[in-house]
Design a protein around this motif. Structure first.
Motif, PDB file in Angstrom:
ATOM      1  N   LYS A 188     -13.580 -12.829   0.512  1.00 26.21           N
ATOM      2  CA  LYS A 188     -12.378 -13.947  -0.150  1.00 26.21           C
ATOM      3  C   LYS A 188     -13.036 -14.224  -1.523  1.00 26.21           C
ATOM      4  O   LYS A 188     -12.652 -15.164  -2.013  1.00 26.21           O
ATOM      5  CB  LYS A 188     -12.087 -14.932   0.771  1.00 26.21           C
ATOM      6  CG  LYS A 188     -11.033 -14.405   1.887  1.00 26.21           C
ATOM      7  CD  LYS A 188      -9.805 -13.869   1.248  1.00 26.21           C
ATOM      8  CE  LYS A 188      -8.660 -13.616   2.257  1.00 26.21           C
ATOM      9  NZ  LYS A 188      -7.531 -12.858   1.357  1.00 26.21           N
TER      10      LYS A 188
ATOM     11  N   HIS B 171     -10.242   2.936   1.384  1.00 26.42           N
ATOM     12  CA  HIS B 171     -11.648   2.079   1.403  1.00 26.42           C
ATOM     13  C   HIS B 171     -11.206   0.808   0.910  1.00 26.42           C
ATOM     14  O   HIS B 171     -12.086  -0.136   1.134  1.00 26.42           O
ATOM     15  CB  HIS B 171     -12.786   2.640   0.757  1.00 26.42           C
ATOM     16  CG  HIS B 171     -12.819   4.074   1.252  1.00 26.42           C
ATOM     17  ND1 HIS B 171     -13.402   4.291   2.736  1.00 26.42           N
ATOM     18  CD2 HIS B 171     -12.840   5.402   0.673  1.00 26.42           C
ATOM     19  CE1 HIS B 171     -13.417   5.752   2.812  1.00 26.42           C
ATOM     20  NE2 HIS B 171     -13.386   6.418   1.671  1.00 26.42           N
ATOM     21  N   LEU B 172     -10.334   0.405   0.075  1.00 22.03           N
ATOM     22  CA  LEU B 172     -10.045  -0.671  -0.722  1.00 22.03           C
ATOM     23  C   LEU B 172      -8.701  -1.417  -0.029  1.00 22.03           C
ATOM     24  O   LEU B 172      -8.644  -2.734  -0.546  1.00 22.03           O
ATOM     25  CB  LEU B 172     -10.085  -0.687  -2.266  1.00 22.03           C
ATOM     26  CG  LEU B 172     -11.374  -0.156  -2.819  1.00 22.03           C
ATOM     27  CD1 LEU B 172     -11.229   0.018  -4.309  1.00 22.03           C
ATOM     28  CD2 LEU B 172     -12.527  -1.261  -2.699  1.00 22.03           C
ATOM     29  N   CYS B 173      -8.310  -0.713   0.959  1.00 18.44           N
ATOM     30  CA  CYS B 173      -6.810  -1.540   1.431  1.00 18.44           C
ATOM     31  C   CYS B 173      -7.081  -1.523   2.932  1.00 18.44           C
ATOM     32  O   CYS B 173      -7.994  -0.746   3.769  1.00 18.44           O
ATOM     33  CB  CYS B 173      -5.993  -0.531   0.963  1.00 18.44           C
ATOM     34  SG  CYS B 173      -5.585  -0.342  -0.811  1.00 18.44           S
ATOM     35  N   THR B 174      -6.283  -2.523   3.343  1.00 15.17           N
ATOM     36  CA  THR B 174      -6.009  -2.591   4.854  1.00 15.17           C
ATOM     37  C   THR B 174      -4.790  -1.375   5.021  1.00 15.17           C
ATOM     38  O   THR B 174      -4.425  -0.700   4.108  1.00 15.17           O
ATOM     39  CB  THR B 174      -5.681  -3.877   5.240  1.00 15.17           C
ATOM     40  OG1 THR B 174      -4.141  -4.366   4.590  1.00 15.17           O
ATOM     41  CG2 THR B 174      -6.500  -5.097   4.856  1.00 15.17           C
TER      42      THR B 174
ATOM     43  N   ARG C 297       0.720  -1.309  -0.154  1.00 18.37           N
ATOM     44  CA  ARG C 297       0.015  -0.083  -0.085  1.00 18.37           C
ATOM     45  C   ARG C 297       0.854   1.038  -0.008  1.00 18.37           C
ATOM     46  O   ARG C 297       0.801   2.214  -0.885  1.00 18.37           O
ATOM     47  CB  ARG C 297      -0.954  -0.037   1.323  1.00 18.37           C
ATOM     48  CG  ARG C 297      -1.757   1.105   1.421  1.00 18.37           C
ATOM     49  CD  ARG C 297      -2.582   0.865   2.567  1.00 18.37           C
ATOM     50  NE  ARG C 297      -3.401   2.129   2.896  1.00 18.37           N
ATOM     51  CZ  ARG C 297      -3.120   3.046   3.702  1.00 18.37           C
ATOM     52  NH1 ARG C 297      -2.073   3.159   4.318  1.00 18.37           N
ATOM     53  NH2 ARG C 297      -4.031   4.241   3.765  1.00 18.37           N
TER      54      ARG C 297
ATOM     55  N   CYS D 231      -3.070  -3.828  -0.362  1.00 15.69           N
ATOM     56  CA  CYS D 231      -4.291  -3.885  -0.827  1.00 15.69           C
ATOM     57  C   CYS D 231      -4.340  -5.420  -1.729  1.00 15.69           C
ATOM     58  O   CYS D 231      -3.110  -5.627  -2.302  1.00 15.69           O
ATOM     59  CB  CYS D 231      -4.353  -2.856  -1.951  1.00 15.69           C
ATOM     60  SG  CYS D 231      -3.967  -1.378  -1.335  1.00 15.69           S
TER      61      CYS D 231
ATOM     62  N   TYR E  32      -9.553  -8.406  -3.506  1.00 18.31           N
ATOM     63  CA  TYR E  32     -10.872  -8.837  -3.157  1.00 18.31           C
ATOM     64  C   TYR E  32     -11.402  -7.494  -2.522  1.00 18.31           C
ATOM     65  O   TYR E  32     -10.723  -6.666  -2.105  1.00 18.31           O
ATOM     66  CB  TYR E  32     -10.862  -9.814  -2.212  1.00 18.31           C
ATOM     67  CG  TYR E  32     -10.536 -11.364  -2.769  1.00 18.31           C
ATOM     68  CD1 TYR E  32     -11.361 -11.787  -3.501  1.00 18.31           C
ATOM     69  CD2 TYR E  32      -9.200 -12.038  -2.465  1.00 18.31           C
ATOM     70  CE1 TYR E  32     -11.013 -13.139  -3.797  1.00 18.31           C
ATOM     71  CE2 TYR E  32      -8.808 -12.949  -2.765  1.00 18.31           C
ATOM     72  CZ  TYR E  32      -9.541 -13.790  -3.572  1.00 18.31           C
ATOM     73  OH  TYR E  32      -9.352 -15.113  -3.976  1.00 18.31           O
TER      74      TYR E  32
ATOM     75  N   PRO F  29     -12.788  -5.633   0.528  1.00 16.45           N
ATOM     76  CA  PRO F  29     -12.308  -5.795   1.655  1.00 16.45           C
ATOM     77  C   PRO F  29     -13.538  -6.588   2.520  1.00 16.45           C
ATOM     78  O   PRO F  29     -14.589  -6.436   2.344  1.00 16.45           O
ATOM     79  CB  PRO F  29     -12.596  -4.512   2.393  1.00 16.45           C
ATOM     80  CG  PRO F  29     -11.990  -3.591   1.357  1.00 16.45           C
ATOM     81  CD  PRO F  29     -12.592  -4.125  -0.002  1.00 16.45           C
ATOM     82  N   GLY F  30     -13.212  -7.476   3.433  1.00 13.77           N
ATOM     83  CA  GLY F  30     -14.043  -8.695   4.155  1.00 13.77           C
ATOM     84  C   GLY F  30     -14.167  -9.633   3.421  1.00 13.77           C
ATOM     85  O   GLY F  30     -15.458 -10.390   3.836  1.00 13.77           O
TER      86      GLY F  30
END
Length: 249
Positions: free
Chosen positions: A216, A201-204, A171, A208, A211, A213-214
């Motif tokens: 699999k 919003h799309l990465c931890t 990231r 990144c 998938y 987020p949340g």
């Protein structure tokens, strides 16, 4: 869903309640799941294919009429300076006080190297384009929002699946690409300009992957650098909250 248009003669398209951009993934429950009704204030989505990929989310995130203009930056006849003027003239004719202009472009090199600059013609056109869009929006009493781009994933999603690999990217590396650095400098010197960052919003915190987020199973990417329709709809509540926070619903 409308396809990207060319630089010459491209007109501002409109996403309405009859568009395929509305109603996808309706199971997402949020008070922000609006349907564009048209009339009143508008939201303009301007940019290359990285703007077009956001249409589904935008159509569900606002009560405004969503208008879009997208181009193919890598085309052999693409003239960035001329095209910037074409877009500016269209916006000068279409914008009204209180409208919002989102600008989203590819911020990563086509090579996948996050540090490689993106040059179209003799120089990168991005800083000048931001300046022109800011000048136009200010003159018309509108608001400019720049969209922080997503990262590249290292392989096509289908290859990631075959290799049982979530295709994660660093990231922090993609938060420091040349165009992102230019965007950050521009926003620091133009305090009235807002940023909606997709990677937020799309990465931890650290990485990144391919998938949503949340999940699999729900793919966030349709290729190495474009988000999927599912990711766009996933972003809708965050877009809505962003607009509400800044009184831009």
């Amino acid at each position: 869903m409308p396809r990207a248009t060319s630089a010459e003669g491209a007109k501002l398209g409109i996403v309405t309640s009859s568009s395929k951009a509305v109603g996808v993934m309706a199971r997402i429950q949020t008070s922000c799941a609006y349907v564009s009704q048209g009339g009143g204030k508008s939201l303009f989505l301007i940019g290359d294919s990285h703007a077009q990929q956001l249409l589904m989310g935008m159509a569900r995130a606002t009560t405004r009429q969503v208008k879009w203009h997208a181009w193919f930056e890598g085309g052999p006849t693409f003239d960035p300076e001329h095209h910037a003027e074409v877009v500016a003239q269209q916006l000068l004719q279409a914008l009204k006080p209180g409208d919002v202009v989102f600008v989203a472009v590819n911020m990563n090199s086509p090579t996948g190297d996050p540090k490689a600059p993106i040059f179209i013609g003799p120089r990168d056109w991005w800083p000048g384009f931001m300046e022109k869009m800011h000048s136009v929006t200010i003159s018309k009493g509108a608001k400019l929002v720049l969209v922080g781009d997503v990262q590249h994933i290292p392989m096509e999603p289908k290859i990631c699946l075959l290799k049982n690999n979530d295709c994660a990217s660093d990231r922090d590396v993609y938060l420091n690409t040349p165009r992102r650095i230019d965007m950050n400098k521009f926003v620091a010197s133009h305090r009235d300009v807002l940023v909606f960052d997709l990677m937020q919003h799309l990465c931890t915190r650290d990485s990144c992957n391919m998938y949503v987020p949340g999940s699999k199973t729900t793919m966030a990417f349709e290729c190495t650098h474009h988000i999927s329709s599912w990711a766009a709809i996933y972003l809708a509540p965050f877009l809505c909250d962003f607009l509400a926070k800044h009184d831009l619903e």
